[in-house]
Design an enzyme around this catalytic site. Sequence first.
Site, PDB file in Angstrom:
ATOM      1  N   SER A  98      67.792  54.115  70.342  1.00 49.49           N
ATOM      2  CA  SER A  98      68.347  52.756  70.368  1.00 49.49           C
ATOM      3  C   SER A  98      68.625  52.252  68.946  1.00 49.49           C
ATOM      4  CB  SER A  98      67.440  51.786  71.137  1.00 49.49           C
ATOM      5  OG  SER A  98      66.266  51.519  70.417  1.00 49.49           O
ATOM      6  N   ASN A  99      67.814  52.667  67.983  1.00 52.53           N
ATOM      7  CA  ASN A  99      68.103  52.291  66.583  1.00 52.53           C
ATOM      8  C   ASN A  99      69.356  52.995  66.074  1.00 52.53           C
ATOM      9  OD1 ASN A  99      65.997  50.468  65.180  1.00 52.53           O
ATOM     10  ND2 ASN A  99      64.779  51.797  66.505  1.00 52.53           N
ATOM     11  N   LYS A 125      57.812  74.699  59.499  1.00 49.74           N
ATOM     12  CA  LYS A 125      58.634  73.556  59.034  1.00 49.74           C
ATOM     13  C   LYS A 125      59.689  73.985  58.013  1.00 49.74           C
ATOM     14  CE  LYS A 125      56.468  69.537  58.400  1.00 49.74           C
ATOM     15  NZ  LYS A 125      57.006  68.651  59.436  1.00 49.74           N
ATOM     16  N   MET A 166      60.012  61.992  65.063  1.00 45.89           N
ATOM     17  CA  MET A 166      58.555  62.074  65.156  1.00 45.89           C
ATOM     18  C   MET A 166      57.974  63.313  64.461  1.00 45.89           C
ATOM     19  SD  MET A 166      57.820  59.295  66.294  1.00 45.89           S
ATOM     20  CE  MET A 166      57.956  57.966  67.476  1.00 45.89           C
ATOM     21  N   ARG A 167      58.494  63.621  63.285  1.00 40.88           N
ATOM     22  CA  ARG A 167      57.962  64.737  62.497  1.00 40.88           C
ATOM     23  C   ARG A 167      57.834  64.314  61.046  1.00 40.88           C
ATOM     24  NH1 ARG A 167      58.104  69.595  64.942  1.00 40.88           N
ATOM     25  NH2 ARG A 167      59.030  69.378  66.992  1.00 40.88           N
ATOM     26  N   LEU A 168      56.841  64.891  60.380  1.00 37.96           N
ATOM     27  CA  LEU A 168      56.728  64.635  58.943  1.00 37.96           C
ATOM     28  C   LEU A 168      57.836  65.400  58.224  1.00 37.96           C
ATOM     29  CD1 LEU A 168      52.906  64.877  58.160  1.00 37.96           C
ATOM     30  CD2 LEU A 168      54.364  62.849  58.119  1.00 37.96           C
ATOM     31  N   ILE A 169      58.382  64.789  57.191  1.00 41.21           N
ATOM     32  CA  ILE A 169      59.397  65.460  56.372  1.00 41.21           C
ATOM     33  C   ILE A 169      58.669  66.365  55.386  1.00 41.21           C
ATOM     34  CG2 ILE A 169      61.252  65.101  54.688  1.00 41.21           C
ATOM     35  CD1 ILE A 169      62.016  64.192  57.531  1.00 41.21           C
ATOM     36  N   ASN A 172      62.649  55.260  56.511  1.00 42.38           N
ATOM     37  CA  ASN A 172      62.102  55.330  57.870  1.00 42.38           C
ATOM     38  C   ASN A 172      61.835  53.919  58.363  1.00 42.38           C
ATOM     39  OD1 ASN A 172      60.859  56.482  60.224  1.00 42.38           O
ATOM     40  ND2 ASN A 172      58.854  56.051  59.326  1.00 42.38           N
ATOM     41  N   HIS A 187      59.263  51.883  61.039  1.00 41.33           N
ATOM     42  CA  HIS A 187      57.997  52.103  61.747  1.00 41.33           C
ATOM     43  C   HIS A 187      57.593  50.814  62.474  1.00 41.33           C
ATOM     44  CE1 HIS A 187      54.184  54.033  62.594  1.00 41.33           C
ATOM     45  NE2 HIS A 187      53.615  52.883  62.304  1.00 41.33           N
TER      46      HIS A 187
HETATM   47  C1  GAR Z   1      61.195  52.889  67.020  1.00 40.21           C
HETATM   48  O1  GAR Z   1      60.498  51.768  67.515  1.00 40.21           O
HETATM   49  C2  GAR Z   1      60.651  53.333  65.686  1.00 40.21           C
HETATM   50  O2  GAR Z   1      60.118  52.279  64.931  1.00 40.21           O
HETATM   51  C3  GAR Z   1      59.564  54.275  66.107  1.00 40.21           C
HETATM   52  O3  GAR Z   1      60.107  54.983  67.189  1.00 40.21           O
HETATM   53  C4  GAR Z   1      60.959  54.098  67.924  1.00 40.21           C
HETATM   54  C5  GAR Z   1      62.233  54.848  68.252  1.00 40.21           C
HETATM   55  O4  GAR Z   1      63.017  54.114  69.143  1.00 40.21           O
HETATM   56  N1  GAR Z   1      59.215  55.156  65.044  1.00 40.21           N
HETATM   57  C6  GAR Z   1      57.975  55.589  64.804  1.00 40.21           C
HETATM   58  O5  GAR Z   1      57.023  55.327  65.512  1.00 40.21           O
HETATM   59  C7  GAR Z   1      57.843  56.455  63.555  1.00 40.21           C
HETATM   60  N2  GAR Z   1      56.496  56.664  63.209  1.00 40.21           N
HETATM   61  P1  GAR Z   1      64.540  54.495  69.399  1.00 40.21           P
HETATM   62  O6  GAR Z   1      64.578  56.002  69.679  1.00 40.21           O
HETATM   63  O7  GAR Z   1      64.938  53.717  70.616  1.00 40.21           O
HETATM   64  O8  GAR Z   1      65.310  54.135  68.181  1.00 40.21           O
END
Ligand code: GAR
Length: 194
Positions: A13-14, A65, A90-93, A107, A109
């Site tokens: 969604s972002n 990685k 959802m992975r560390l760079i 990023n 968060h």
């Molecule tokens: C977002 O809320 C973002 O902040 C979070 O994952 C969601 C992804 O939503 N990121 C983390 O938790 C990173 N540690 P989306 O796929 O709908 O954009």
Amino acid sequence: MKKIAIFASGSGSNFQAIIEAVKKGELEADIALLVCDNLGAYALERAKNEEIPYFVFNAKEYDGKEAYEIEILKKLKKHEVDFIVLAGYMRLIGKTLLDEFEGRIMNIHPSLLPAFPGKDAIGQALTAKVKVSGVTVHYVDAGMDTGPIIAQKPIEISEQETKESLQMKIHQVEHELYPKVIQQLIKEGISVKK
Ligand code: GAR
């Protein structure tokens, strides 16, 4: 026009909010590539719908990685990417990408870092019974959600808050904040901040 690559693992969604901001001219960037580590992610459908090039990979098929990041790096170079924008990746760079892009990776968060880093930040905030959580945009370093903070927005947590309702509030804030911050950084020029 600066070229950005979005990294996503889930719904995206972002990613969509960034696409819309580009379409409206509010974000002056070219979304050159989506990088995705989940073959079932809805983010991929969004890339296909918008005809944005994508690279999808299954980490289990690589020898660690470094191996898959070498592949990602090749794609980033091919598409001449200037900045990496993590949006639910959802992975560390790792070192391979950091060596080339540190200071040019951001990023988002779903908490007010340094509170509640890592997975399920929303669940962590509810379990801790805090009254305020929020959203953080930060530069990415080798740690888990530890890089220098760029922007933060607080969000109040109500008495009857659920995970779903808080997630909705967080997404609303993220979708407005993230494209603005990306635009600001691109305009000002992201400098290497280690
Ligand atoms: C977002 O809320 C973002 O902040 C979070 O994952 C969601 C992804 O939503 N990121 C983390 O938790 C990173 N540690 P989306 O796929 O709908 O954009």
